[in-house]
Design an enzyme around this catalytic site. Structure first.
Site: not given
Length: 827
Positions: A175, A140, A536
């Site tokens: 970033s 960083d 059915k």
């Protein structure tokens, strides 16, 4: 444009996407639709880095210029097919999404989940936190530094990691900085890996204190690169490789090569650049995917297969990892049907899909005709190498027994959804399969051990009738043969009852008795394994008299309804030259292909030829056959149902639309689930030895309804108010009982304007001053307009109150085919 909405199909899943034109990145004009497009196109390389890991999302529903929020718990409205696993928190367990397929990734993008964050560990087989399979260093840059300085620190870290036997790979974070990943063998805990990362960061700091800092304090970071080692903590997450970032521009956490890090102009990449890179060079981070560093992943698609087998004890192919094969390019996918003489003989159907063989065990093999469906149970995915496997699996091993190839070849895929697969398979020249169009329909469960029906389609993919196949029998004559339930016997007219057939006006259908699933299951067990189930159909019963060229139709009441359905009575339906009397149901299908009784109302109540001709193309009908009463002038009612069905199949071989012979099923629970999933009315369970008892209600036929519907007799009208002033507000209805027509409540919803006009025409001539009901409350009778109880209708309802009143009843339609004397309590 904002507000638009589409229902799309992604990877077999149905997904609603909205606001595709909404701009999520104002500076570049990047829309939500473009975000979804990016994630769907990048999925192939991104998913391996997400599989098995809980995903924490950072969402920007209003775009990146607004305030985002973190989402851990999967929202309640998420589709049920999105896989999730819980993680305990101080506030309780939260269900985290797991991304293992394209539809899930697209769903997260639809929810504006721009950033996807994952930990360095995957869930283990028990749903707990596994040991980390990778180490990450987050480089960083502090104020005054940038990517160039981060790249230099990354190279220093690489030297140390390589000295430890690890091969790190870089990712520009999208970033500010760079992430450095290296695969681990998965033998250390998160705490242990965190300690290693911390010491590594301290070592680099000690060698380069002017550029590197390993402490968390932000005051120490100016002019230096912070090595964040803490993201290896089991509770921490890192932005996933290939995830978008919620920055002013749509940058991506992009895997890079080491050569790129030497570029002095190194910069973060935008979504379009990343898509182009992947298309040109693939995934630079591929070694960190399903099988990081060559280690077999516990969560790859072949994990279950590998876990059940040992390569040293079985001749079956056992791959080194669970990833599966790569695509075979433009070649058609393969299929194989293997005859498996295990503890019980069965056939294994396997379809190549996404690098594996998706597999089903089929106890009775491929159905030879469309008249029977065979059970298929999904098993674990198999490696593609299994498509050529033949051999004997030793006793004591999983699936022990002899495996031979019954047939194999290539297939054309028509549809692949999580609950339905339709394909046309072409076997070996001269092989037993030939070319056949088949459908697999899921009826219960999900994934491995889920139950499906394997159906042989009546037509090929172009709509042409496809021939029946040969019965499936074991190649080893000493082994158990698969019963043949599909081949039609020759018409056994000589064994038919040699009696007279009643005139058409006196023909009455045999009726079924209402039952619960439990009662029906118990009866089916008593009737034996050949008991069957039929759908059915939500229509009107009709007896058909075929004269060899045209059909005459009679309603249940005996009334002639031939003129009402010209598409059934004015054409050659393909039943052949032999006269016959058949039993069936006339149905109308809605836009989703489901029978709709309300839609059929558009046809049932018409009598004028011009109206019938006008409405017939708008509301077409089908005639579904299910029984045979007579053949060539011989009464068949005394024959067992199974033999009547064989006779019916014999004459129906060449029938054409709109005449249909639906298949029979052999499992009540599966049939109910299928009917429920497709929104059908229910099923009828039949004893194959039952004779045909005209006009009688029999407990050898049991109807199990999924929708609560009740026939009622109309006996009164309550005038409308407000928007219905001057019209019918609600109908008062009842059900005949031993003491008269017992009042059953009001029906006031479900009416169209056309229905209200029709009811007014029918009921006005029946007005009377006599209350026809037993037990009408004073409040309901206060303003009632009574009518003679001659009209039968049908309503839907939620339940009956203890006092016999219908709750939440809703109009379904008139029943002109029935008399009040036919109405009985269905509940």
């Amino acid at each position: 444009m904002p507000g638009d909405e589409q229902l799309v199909r992604v990877g077999g899943r149905r997904l609603r996407v909205t606001n595709l034109g909404k701009v999520l990145y104002p500076r570049t004009g990047t829309t939500k639709g473009e975000v979804i497009d990016y994630y769907s196109r990048i999925a192939g390389v991104m998913i391996p880095h997400l599989t098995g890991r809980p995903v924490t999302r950072k969402r920007w529903p209003e775009g990146v210029d607004s305030t985002p929020f973190f989402a851990k718990d999967l929202e309640k409205g998420a589709p049920s097919w999105v896989h999730r696993l819980p993680i305990d928190h101080s506030t309780g367990a939260k269900d985290y999404p797991l991304v293992g397929d394209v539809p899930t990734l697209v769903y997260l993008a639809q929810a504006a989940s721009l950033e996807l964050h994952v930990p360095q560990w995957r869930f283990d087989a028990d749903g707990g936190r596994g040991d980390p399979d990778r180490i990450v260093l987050d480089l960083d840059p502090g104020p005054g530094t940038g990517l160039a300085e981060c790249a230099q620190v990354a190279r220093w870290a690489r030297e140390i990691l390589q000295g430890m036997g690890l091969d790190p790979l870089p990712v520009t974070s999208g970033s500010k900085g760079i992430h450095l990943y290296a695969a681990l063998p998965g033998t250390q805990t998160s705490d242990q890996v965190t300690m290693v990362a911390r010491e590594l960061a301290r070592a680099i700091e000690a060698d380069h204190p002017d550029l590197v800092v390993s402490q968390m304090a932000k005051a120490e970071r100016t002019g230096r690169v912070f090595i964040d080692w803490s993201q290896n903590n089991g509770a921490k997450t890192t932005i996933a490789p290939y995830s978008l970032r919620g920055r002013p521009h749509p940058t991506v956490a992009a895997p890079r090569t080491w050569d790129e890090l030497d570029d002095p102009d190194l910069d973060h990449l935008l979504l379009g650049e990343v898509l182009a890179r992947v298309e040109a060079m693939g995934d630079p981070l591929a070694g960190l995917g399903f099988h990081a560093g060559g280690r077999a992943s516990a969560h790859g698609p072949l994990a279950a297969y590998i876990a059940k087998r040992s390569a040293s004890r079985t001749p079956e192919p056992v791959p080194d990892n669970a990833l599966g094969a790569t695509s075979n390019g433009d070649e058609k996918p393969r299929f194989v049907i293997q005859e498996h003489h295990a503890s019980r003989l069965h056939w294994d159907l396997r379809l190549e899909r996404d690098g594996v063989l998706v597999s089903w065990a089929v106890p009775r093999g491929i159905p030879p005709t469309p008249g029977r469906n065979n059970l298929a149970v999904m098993t674990e995915d198999h490696p593609v190498q299994y498509a050529t496997f033949e051999g004997t699996i030793p006793a004591g091993e999983y699936g022990a027994g002899t495996m031979t190839i019954w047939d194999d070849g290539r297939y054309d895929l028509e549809k692949w959804r999580d609950d339905e697969v339709i394909f046309t398979a072409e076997g070996r020249p001269g092989g037993p399969l030939g070319r056949v169009r088949l459908a697999l329909i899921r009826t219960e469960g999900d994934g491995e051990k889920s139950s499906w029906l394997l159906h042989r389609m009546k037509t090929d993919a172009t709509g042409r009738p496809q021939p029946d196949g040969a019965p499936v029998v074991a190649t080893d004559e000493s082994d158990e043969r698969a019963p043949d339930h599909g081949a039609s016997a020759a018409p056994a007219t000589g064994s038919s009852k040699n009696g007279s057939v009643p005139p058409p006006s006196e023909l009455r259908p045999m009726l079924a008795t209402s039952a619960t699933p439990g009662i029906a299951n118990g009866s089916a067990r008593r009737w034996g394994e050949d008991a069957w189930v039929e759908v059915k159909w939500d229509g009107v019963r009709a007896i058909g008299v075929w004269d060899g060229r045209r059909m005459l139709l009679r309603a249940r009441s005996g009334n002639d309804i031939t003129a009402k359905y010209p598409e059934l009575t004015e054409v050659d339906l393909g039943l052949g030259p032999t006269p016959a009397v058949v039993d069936g149901e006339i149905v109308a299908l809605d836009e989703n292909g489901r029978p709709s009784f309300p839609l059929l109302q558009n046809r049932m109540n018409l009598s004028k030829p011009v109206e019938i001709r006008r409405e017939a193309p708008r509301t077409p009908v089908r005639y579904h056959l299910f029984d045979l009463l007579a053949l060539d002038g011989r009464d068949a009612s005394a024959l067992p149902l199974a033999q009547r069905r064989e006779l019916l199949e014999g004459i129906a071989d060449g029938i054409r639309d709109p005449l249909h012979l639906p298949p029979v099923l052999d499992d009540l629970d599966e049939a109910l689930e299928t009917s429920r999933r497709f929104g059908l009315e229910g099923v009828v369970v039949k004893d194959p030895s039952s004779t045909y008892r005209r006009g009688e209600r029999s407990d050898r036929w049991l109807k199990v309804k999924l929708t609560r519907a009740q026939e009622v007799v109309i006996g009164g009208i309550r005038p409308g108010r407000g928007g219905r002033t001057g019209s019918i507000g609600s109908l008062l209805v009842g059900i005949p009982g031993p003491d008269g027509i017992r009042y059953a409540g009001r029906v006031g919803s479900g009416f169209s304007d056309a229905t209200l006009r029709r009811l007014d025409e029918v009921l006005t001539p029946l007005r009377t001053d006599v209350d026809p009901f037993v037990g009408v409350p004073d409040a309901d009778a206060s303003d009632a307009l009574w009518v003679r109880p001659e009209i039968v209708a049908e309503v839907e309802y939620a339940e009956f109150t203890p006092g016999g009143i219908l709750r939440q009843s809703r109009w379904r339609g008139l029943r002109p085919d029935k008399d009040p004397a036919d109405v009985a309590l269905e509940a």
